[in-house]
Motif scaffolding. Structure first.
Motif, PDB file in Angstrom:
ATOM      1  N   UNK A  42      16.330 -19.608 -28.994  1.00  0.00           N
ATOM      2  CA  UNK A  42      16.019 -20.211 -30.296  1.00  0.00           C
ATOM      3  C   UNK A  42      16.563 -21.634 -30.393  1.00  0.00           C
ATOM      4  N   UNK A  43      17.660 -21.905 -29.654  1.00  0.00           N
ATOM      5  CA  UNK A  43      18.275 -23.233 -29.664  1.00  0.00           C
ATOM      6  C   UNK A  43      17.658 -24.178 -28.633  1.00  0.00           C
ATOM      7  N   UNK A  44      16.630 -23.703 -27.932  1.00  0.00           N
ATOM      8  CA  UNK A  44      15.914 -24.582 -27.018  1.00  0.00           C
ATOM      9  C   UNK A  44      16.199 -24.406 -25.543  1.00  0.00           C
ATOM     10  N   UNK A  45      16.998 -23.413 -25.176  1.00  0.00           N
ATOM     11  CA  UNK A  45      17.299 -23.204 -23.758  1.00  0.00           C
ATOM     12  C   UNK A  45      16.046 -22.773 -23.006  1.00  0.00           C
ATOM     13  N   UNK A  46      15.794 -23.419 -21.868  1.00  0.00           N
ATOM     14  CA  UNK A  46      14.657 -23.074 -21.026  1.00  0.00           C
ATOM     15  C   UNK A  46      15.082 -22.364 -19.749  1.00  0.00           C
ATOM     16  N   UNK A  47      16.385 -22.344 -19.504  1.00  0.00           N
ATOM     17  CA  UNK A  47      16.933 -21.556 -18.401  1.00  0.00           C
ATOM     18  C   UNK A  47      18.156 -20.812 -18.918  1.00  0.00           C
ATOM     19  N   UNK A 101      22.421 -30.149 -21.301  1.00  0.00           N
ATOM     20  CA  UNK A 101      23.205 -29.575 -22.386  1.00  0.00           C
ATOM     21  C   UNK A 101      23.461 -28.115 -22.053  1.00  0.00           C
ATOM     22  N   UNK A 102      24.728 -27.711 -22.060  1.00  0.00           N
ATOM     23  CA  UNK A 102      25.079 -26.333 -21.723  1.00  0.00           C
ATOM     24  C   UNK A 102      25.496 -25.565 -22.971  1.00  0.00           C
ATOM     25  N   UNK A 103      24.871 -24.409 -23.176  1.00  0.00           N
ATOM     26  CA  UNK A 103      25.283 -23.460 -24.205  1.00  0.00           C
ATOM     27  C   UNK A 103      25.967 -22.295 -23.495  1.00  0.00           C
ATOM     28  N   UNK A 104      27.063 -21.802 -24.032  1.00  0.00           N
ATOM     29  CA  UNK A 104      27.758 -20.708 -23.359  1.00  0.00           C
ATOM     30  C   UNK A 104      28.127 -19.604 -24.341  1.00  0.00           C
ATOM     31  N   UNK A 105      28.158 -18.388 -23.820  1.00  0.00           N
ATOM     32  CA  UNK A 105      28.517 -17.223 -24.617  1.00  0.00           C
ATOM     33  C   UNK A 105      28.976 -16.128 -23.668  1.00  0.00           C
ATOM     34  N   UNK A 155      16.357 -33.771 -22.752  1.00  0.00           N
ATOM     35  CA  UNK A 155      17.572 -33.255 -22.124  1.00  0.00           C
ATOM     36  C   UNK A 155      17.425 -31.759 -21.864  1.00  0.00           C
ATOM     37  N   UNK A 156      17.575 -31.319 -20.613  1.00  0.00           N
ATOM     38  CA  UNK A 156      17.466 -29.890 -20.322  1.00  0.00           C
ATOM     39  C   UNK A 156      18.563 -29.099 -21.051  1.00  0.00           C
ATOM     40  N   UNK A 157      18.184 -27.986 -21.642  1.00  0.00           N
ATOM     41  CA  UNK A 157      19.138 -27.099 -22.313  1.00  0.00           C
ATOM     42  C   UNK A 157      19.239 -25.819 -21.493  1.00  0.00           C
ATOM     43  N   UNK A 158      20.454 -25.505 -21.080  1.00  0.00           N
ATOM     44  CA  UNK A 158      20.697 -24.360 -20.200  1.00  0.00           C
ATOM     45  C   UNK A 158      21.748 -23.457 -20.830  1.00  0.00           C
ATOM     46  N   UNK A 159      21.509 -22.165 -20.810  1.00  0.00           N
ATOM     47  CA  UNK A 159      22.453 -21.205 -21.361  1.00  0.00           C
ATOM     48  C   UNK A 159      23.194 -20.471 -20.267  1.00  0.00           C
ATOM     49  N   UNK A 160      24.484 -20.268 -20.454  1.00  0.00           N
ATOM     50  CA  UNK A 160      25.311 -19.476 -19.538  1.00  0.00           C
ATOM     51  C   UNK A 160      25.909 -18.323 -20.318  1.00  0.00           C
ATOM     52  N   UNK A 161      25.634 -17.096 -19.867  1.00  0.00           N
ATOM     53  CA  UNK A 161      26.170 -15.906 -20.525  1.00  0.00           C
ATOM     54  C   UNK A 161      26.952 -15.092 -19.496  1.00  0.00           C
TER      55      UNK A 161
END
Length: 328
Positions: A80-85, A56-60, A24-30
């Motif tokens: 560190x949580x696995x986000x590749x973008x 999976x979206x991580x946001x901050x 599952x792709x992990x993507x971060x949005x800041x």
């Protein structure tokens, strides 16, 4: 099925589930802040696209605009949580060393809304064009009358603030600077410039100060719609609100489209934060599949919203704008 076979099947199922989760792709949005309606809508767009594409979206967000330390921490935590973008609306160039570091670790970094050095790509409004649209509208509205301009700017050195300001002057046909400049042009027609930080209260104070410098101001450019609303409040208190053409940028439902309907703002340039974020997530999913980084600048569109159309300047009316506005 024997107990051994059952255990084997369960183990295989667990292995399949683990590999599926890993894929599952992990993507971060800041974003710059959590409360600005622009970034709220951006997060909504990212969440919807991530759900649609199975990511999976991580946001901050930073505590406030300019909180680069918070954005740096968020980037490091997401990687560190696995986000590749990582999708980021930059609060300042202090984040650049961290961007370089995580890119070297194989992470794709896409800037949203605000350009930042070292990002692989940028999805954003053409802010110079957004300024040009409202500048051209202001000129057509004044119909040959000499402009006496006050600008409610963002703050010195920010590329988005500079692009909108200088684009506005270009649209009006006044002496200006090119789209790649971070300086603010000040031709003779601009009699006062104030830093509003995109805030209504600071926009009001800036306009009050400008009126003290020159009571003949008849055009106000504002970096965004809250700053424009603040300027209007100051003008109304001085009994001058009917004598001044106010222009802004953003596309919010109340402060933007609503204030065009009320006559507070003559026109505004509408941008599309949801589209920026959705395109960013899609690019992140693609990168997870093929390993090819997004590159260059992608224009996410801008429309002029005006209560009254003027010849030679393309615009949409508030009814159409209501269907695509955002925030309060």
């Amino acid at each position: 099925m024997s107990r051994l076979s059952t255990l084997g099947f369960a183990a295989a199922l667990a292995c399949f589930a683990t590999s599926t989760m890993a894929a599952q792709p992990v993507i971060g949005l800041i974003t710059k802040t959590e409360t600005n309606p622009f970034f709220v809508k951006m997060k909504e767009g990212a969440e919807a696209e991530a759900k649609k594409l199975g990511a999976k979206l991580l946001s901050a967000a930073g505590k406030q605009d300019g909180d680069t330390a918070g954005q740096i921490t968020a980037m490091e935590n997401m990687v560190a949580a696995g986000a590749k973008t990582i999708l980021i609306t930059s609060s300042g160039d202090a984040i650049v060393p961290t961007i370089k570091k995580i890119k070297a670790q194989g992470v794709q970094v896409i800037a949203l809304d605000s350009p930042v050095p070292e990002a692989d790509a940028l999805f954003a409004t053409n802010n110079y064009k957004a300024g040009e649209l409202i500048g051209a509208y202001a000129k057509a509205t004044l119909a040959g009358k000499k402009p006496v301009i006050a600008t409610m700017d963002l703050f010195p050195g920010h590329p988005v603030g500079a692009q909108r300001h200088n684009g506005f002057l270009a649209g009006y046909g006044l002496k200006t600077l090119p789209a790649d400049s971070n300086e603010l042009a000040q031709p003779a027609e601009v009699v006062c410039m104030a830093d509003s930080f995109g805030d209504a209260a600071k926009g009001q104070t800036g306009m009050e100060n400008c009126l003290q410098k020159n009571a003949d101001i008849n055009v106000v450019y504002a970096i965004n719609e809250p700053a424009a609303a603040g300027a209007y409040k100051a003008l109304k208190a001085a009994g001058k609100e009917k004598d001044v053409v106010i222009l802004g940028v953003d596309g919010m439902c109340s402060n933007g489209v609503g204030n065009v309907e009320k006559g507070v703002i003559a026109a505004t340039s509408m941008q599309y934060p949801l589209k920026m974020a959705a395109m960013g997530v899609a690019a992140g999913v693609k990168f997870a599949k093929d390993g090819k980084r997004q590159a260059g600048y992608t224009d996410t569109g801008v429309d002029l919203v005006a209560a009254k159309a003027v010849a030679g300047v393309k615009s949409i009316d508030t009814k159409k704008a209501r269907g695509q506005c955002w925030g309060d």
